[in-house]
Structures are given as C-alpha cells and as structure tokens.
Design a protein around this motif. Structure first.
Motif, PDB file in Angstrom:
ATOM      1  N   GLU A 218      10.522  -3.089  -4.924  1.00 43.91           N
ATOM      2  CA  GLU A 218       9.859  -3.674  -6.099  1.00 43.91           C
ATOM      3  C   GLU A 218       8.371  -3.843  -5.809  1.00 43.91           C
ATOM      4  O   GLU A 218       7.533  -3.718  -6.702  1.00 43.91           O
ATOM      5  N   ASP A 219       8.061  -4.164  -4.550  1.00 41.00           N
ATOM      6  CA  ASP A 219       6.671  -4.448  -4.185  1.00 41.00           C
ATOM      7  C   ASP A 219       6.060  -3.299  -3.377  1.00 41.00           C
ATOM      8  O   ASP A 219       5.237  -3.514  -2.503  1.00 41.00           O
ATOM      9  N   ASP A 220       6.464  -2.074  -3.679  1.00 39.48           N
ATOM     10  CA  ASP A 220       5.809  -0.934  -3.022  1.00 39.48           C
ATOM     11  C   ASP A 220       4.566  -0.533  -3.815  1.00 39.48           C
ATOM     12  O   ASP A 220       4.171  -1.232  -4.759  1.00 39.48           O
ATOM     13  N   ILE A 221       3.963   0.587  -3.450  1.00 43.60           N
ATOM     14  CA  ILE A 221       2.700   0.985  -4.072  1.00 43.60           C
ATOM     15  C   ILE A 221       2.839   1.208  -5.583  1.00 43.60           C
ATOM     16  O   ILE A 221       1.912   0.901  -6.341  1.00 43.60           O
ATOM     17  N   VAL A 222       3.988   1.676  -6.018  1.00 47.39           N
ATOM     18  CA  VAL A 222       4.201   1.901  -7.452  1.00 47.39           C
ATOM     19  C   VAL A 222       4.249   0.551  -8.183  1.00 47.39           C
ATOM     20  O   VAL A 222       3.581   0.345  -9.202  1.00 47.39           O
ATOM     21  N   GLY A 223       5.020  -0.388  -7.616  1.00 41.84           N
ATOM     22  CA  GLY A 223       5.090  -1.734  -8.184  1.00 41.84           C
ATOM     23  C   GLY A 223       3.741  -2.437  -8.142  1.00 41.84           C
ATOM     24  O   GLY A 223       3.391  -3.199  -9.058  1.00 41.84           O
ATOM     25  N   ALA A 224       2.969  -2.161  -7.093  1.00 41.28           N
ATOM     26  CA  ALA A 224       1.677  -2.836  -6.921  1.00 41.28           C
ATOM     27  C   ALA A 224       0.676  -2.406  -7.991  1.00 41.28           C
ATOM     28  O   ALA A 224      -0.066  -3.240  -8.531  1.00 41.28           O
ATOM     29  N   VAL A 225       0.649  -1.101  -8.311  1.00 40.40           N
ATOM     30  CA  VAL A 225      -0.263  -0.625  -9.365  1.00 40.40           C
ATOM     31  C   VAL A 225       0.131  -1.252 -10.703  1.00 40.40           C
ATOM     32  O   VAL A 225      -0.719  -1.728 -11.465  1.00 40.40           O
ATOM     33  N   ALA A 226       1.433  -1.289 -10.970  1.00 32.66           N
ATOM     34  CA  ALA A 226       1.902  -1.863 -12.236  1.00 32.66           C
ATOM     35  C   ALA A 226       1.577  -3.362 -12.304  1.00 32.66           C
ATOM     36  O   ALA A 226       1.157  -3.865 -13.356  1.00 32.66           O
TER      37      ALA A 226
ATOM     38  N   TYR B 139      10.089  10.187  -8.065  1.00 31.18           N
ATOM     39  CA  TYR B 139      10.087   8.785  -7.629  1.00 31.18           C
ATOM     40  C   TYR B 139      10.901   7.948  -8.600  1.00 31.18           C
ATOM     41  O   TYR B 139      10.733   8.041  -9.826  1.00 31.18           O
ATOM     42  N   SER B 140      11.794   7.147  -8.067  1.00 31.73           N
ATOM     43  CA  SER B 140      12.438   6.108  -8.863  1.00 31.73           C
ATOM     44  C   SER B 140      12.689   4.936  -7.933  1.00 31.73           C
ATOM     45  O   SER B 140      12.708   5.108  -6.709  1.00 31.73           O
ATOM     46  N   LEU B 141      12.861   3.756  -8.523  1.00 27.48           N
ATOM     47  CA  LEU B 141      13.122   2.576  -7.702  1.00 27.48           C
ATOM     48  C   LEU B 141      14.585   2.588  -7.307  1.00 27.48           C
ATOM     49  O   LEU B 141      15.447   2.750  -8.168  1.00 27.48           O
ATOM     50  N   GLY B 142      14.888   2.440  -6.031  1.00 27.65           N
ATOM     51  CA  GLY B 142      16.276   2.422  -5.590  1.00 27.65           C
ATOM     52  C   GLY B 142      16.491   3.126  -4.264  1.00 27.65           C
ATOM     53  O   GLY B 142      17.039   2.528  -3.337  1.00 27.65           O
TER      54      GLY B 142
ATOM     55  N   HIS C 289       0.794  -1.248   0.000  1.00 28.38           N
ATOM     56  CA  HIS C 289       0.000   0.000   0.000  1.00 28.38           C
ATOM     57  C   HIS C 289       0.822   1.293   0.000  1.00 28.38           C
ATOM     58  O   HIS C 289       0.236   2.368  -0.063  1.00 28.38           O
ATOM     59  N   TYR C 290       2.126   1.212   0.141  1.00 31.55           N
ATOM     60  CA  TYR C 290       2.894   2.458   0.293  1.00 31.55           C
ATOM     61  C   TYR C 290       4.336   2.332  -0.170  1.00 31.55           C
ATOM     62  O   TYR C 290       4.852   1.228  -0.364  1.00 31.55           O
ATOM     63  N   SER C 291       4.954   3.509  -0.343  1.00 28.49           N
ATOM     64  CA  SER C 291       6.410   3.603  -0.448  1.00 28.49           C
ATOM     65  C   SER C 291       6.804   4.632   0.612  1.00 28.49           C
ATOM     66  O   SER C 291       5.936   5.345   1.130  1.00 28.49           O
ATOM     67  N   ASP C 292       8.046   4.693   0.967  1.00 30.71           N
ATOM     68  CA  ASP C 292       8.493   5.693   1.944  1.00 30.71           C
ATOM     69  C   ASP C 292       9.694   6.432   1.385  1.00 30.71           C
ATOM     70  O   ASP C 292      10.691   6.626   2.079  1.00 30.71           O
ATOM     71  N   ILE C 293       9.593   6.868   0.139  1.00 29.77           N
ATOM     72  CA  ILE C 293      10.710   7.594  -0.459  1.00 29.77           C
ATOM     73  C   ILE C 293      10.856   8.944   0.253  1.00 29.77           C
ATOM     74  O   ILE C 293       9.860   9.600   0.569  1.00 29.77           O
ATOM     75  N   ALA C 294      12.099   9.327   0.532  1.00 30.06           N
ATOM     76  CA  ALA C 294      12.341  10.560   1.287  1.00 30.06           C
ATOM     77  C   ALA C 294      11.893  11.783   0.491  1.00 30.06           C
ATOM     78  O   ALA C 294      12.080  11.836  -0.733  1.00 30.06           O
ATOM     79  N   ILE C 295      11.328  12.766   1.198  1.00 25.81           N
ATOM     80  CA  ILE C 295      10.833  13.973   0.508  1.00 25.81           C
ATOM     81  C   ILE C 295      11.976  14.818  -0.064  1.00 25.81           C
ATOM     82  O   ILE C 295      11.736  15.722  -0.844  1.00 25.81           O
TER      83      ILE C 295
END
Ligand SMILES: [Zn+2]
Length: 331
Positions: free
Chosen positions: A143-151, A134-137, A123-129
């Motif tokens: 891989e299985d954060d909210i961005v990956g989940a929608v995809a 947003y990018s993966l890394g 349901h979420y990612s916790d990328i720093a503000i």
C-alpha cells in the motif's frame, strides 16, 4: 595531487552518491522538463506559492536528502555539507522540516524486522519482472510503495487527507514528495525486481512459498564489475542532465503528455510502463551464486547503449507525466 588526478577525484566524489534514486541528476532532469512544460500555467503559479523561489529541480531531491535524518540520533540531520544538491535544505528551519516529516513517517507502517524505516520504503516497489503489469498484491508491492506514495501525495495536493500509513502534513510537503516520487516511479529498478535462488537462477516469488532470501533489493544486491546494478541504473550520462534539455527533447516530452483515465490510476499505469523497462533491464543478464552480501551479475554485450536509451525515454516520460499530473491537480 596532479591537476588531472585532482579533477578525476572530484568527478568520482561527485558521482559516488550511490544510494540515490536516479541520482540527483536524474531527478533534476525530470523536474526541469516538467517545469518547462508547465510554464505559464496555473500549476506554475500554485507551485510557486508553495515553494517560493525554489524550482522543481531544486526540490526534486528533497526526500533523498531527508534520508539523512537519523531517528536513532534524535532526528538529527547527519549529512551536513556532504551532498551539494542537499545544501539548499541545510538551514535550521529546513532541517527541522525534514526531521518533522521523518518523525511522522518513521514507524507508522510498522516495518517488519529487516525492513527499512517507512519513508525510505516509499521510494520503490519490488514487483517481480515476471508480472506483465503492476497491480497491488504480488510480492514486492505494498500500500505504501512508490505507486501508493505518488497517489497519496496527489490526494493531499487535491485537498484530501493522505491514506494511511502515509503522514503528509500539508500541500507543501506533498509537493516536495511528489516531484521526487514521480521520478522514482520511472526508474526501472525502483519498480521491477528480479528474484534469485542461492545458486543465482531466476525464481518467481509469486509461485509457491515466497522466500525473502531471494530478494535482490532493487538490484542493490547484484554486484557488477565496479558497482552494483541499482547504482548503474541510478547514474545518468552527462548527455541526459538538465543543461542538455533542448527544444527537440522537449518536443518529444510534449507528445507523451496524455495518460488516459482517472488521475489516481495514473501511478499504476506509469508503473506498468516502467515494469516493462525493468524487464528489458534484466534481459540477458547472467547471475552467479550468492556470495557474501550479493550475487555477481554479468551484463550482455551491447548493454550500455540500450541502457542509455531506456534512461532517456524514462526521464522524458517522468518529466512529461509530472507536468501532466501537476496540471491535472491545478487545471
Ligand atoms: Zn528516491
């Protein structure tokens, strides 16, 4: 209880679902906007074939309802009768459907000690503000954060297999997930996170050695006067609930209906938009030293109207983007 006290208690009870992303009401607003935007399209027919007489607003809370399936108690559903928005799924057949999803998405990501079980992390990612897009890394992305989940849910609806670690059994399950996840992807505190030192100063988790103790868990570990910061962002005012969606609001949503590029880049693009709102959400917020389980937070003057404006923009974008994605899946 006096009638007024009784009414107040009922309101408090109805709004106390603090662990809910966007709260059920926010997800229902997004589902309703999307449903109105796809009226008469092929997507509408295909959706009906998958979920029958349920609406997008009805199913928009399904992955949150599924959080009440307990792996520790034989995959039993524990919230019977607790949330009115989950009532639709509280039949033996539908509880079995939720349990089946959780069974396949419980330990499949091999959660590290202290992490939630897999499907709860979708349901979420916790990328720093501090990151500008947003990018993966970076810390907090997976891989299985909210961005990956929608995809992943999108792929299954397009007839492809779900990438690991996701385990999505069919198109119906993918749709139950997608409608909710697109919503979460637009909640600022489900995407961008602030990281804090013990003393409460902001730190950049991607500089130097990352210390997991600096994570604020989407604002769940930031305590405001009466609630935590995550819940403050999950709750929406009555003016932003589904019954208030009018022609003017829909017209605004229609304009947002045009993400460029390949559909599998859309979740990332939308996350970047939400990350910018998360930066605004933390602007001017002051933090005190960590105490007990949280950092105390103080909001700047004039925060509430700014927050309502952001919520409206993000709910509108969420609905528009969901409609756009559904129509791209079923052109
Ligand atoms: Zn959620």
């Amino acid at each position: 209880m006096k009638p007024f006290a009784k009414a107040l208690a009922a309101i408090l009870l109805a709004t106390s679902s603090s662990c809910w992303a966007w709260g059920a009401a926010g997800h229902q607003t997004i589902g309703t906007i999307a449903a109105k935007l796809i009226q008469g399209s092929r997507a509408e027919q295909e959706i009906q074939a998958l979920i029958g007489n349920l609406s997008l607003a009805d199913i928009s809370v399904w992955p949150d309802c599924a959080k009440a399936i307990s792996p520790a108690q034989g995959y039993k559903y524990l919230n019977e009768g607790k949330y009115k928005d989950c009532k639709l799924f509280e039949t033996p057949e539908r509880e079995a459907e939720m349990a089946d999803f959780v069974r396949r998405n419980d330990q499949n990501c091999q959660p590290k000690p202290g992490e939630e079980i897999c499907h709860k992390q979708y349901h979420y990612s916790d990328i720093a503000i501090q990151r500008s897009s947003y990018s993966l890394g970076p810390v907090g992305t997976r891989e299985d954060d909210i961005v990956g989940a929608v995809a992943a849910a999108t792929r299954v609806l397009k007839g492809e297999p779900a990438p690991a670690p996701f385990n999505i059994k069919d198109k119906r399950e993918a749709l139950l997930l997608l409608v909710h996840y697109v919503g979460d992807l637009h909640q600022p505190l489900h995407v961008g996170a602030v990281y804090l030192s013990k003393k409460g100063s902001r730190v950049d988790p991607d500089k130097g050695t990352y210390n997991p103790a600096t994570a604020t868990r989407g604002g769940n570990s930031i305590q405001l006067k009466s609630t935590d910061m995550h819940s403050t962002w999950d709750d929406i005012p009555i003016t932003l609930t589904a019954p208030r969606i009018d022609g003017l609001w829909l017209a605004h949503a229609k304009v947002l209906h045009s993400t460029p590029g390949d559909i599998y880049t859309w979740p990332q693009q939308w996350a970047t938009g939400t990350l910018k709102e998360a930066q605004a959400a933390f602007k001017g917020v002051k933090f005190g030293p960590f105490k007990g389980k949280s950092w105390p937070g103080t909001l700047p003057a004039g925060y509430s109207p700014t927050m309502s404006d952001i919520k409206k923009d993000q709910l509108t974008a969420g609905g528009a983007h969901l409609a756009e994605l559904l129509q791209a899946i079923w052109p």
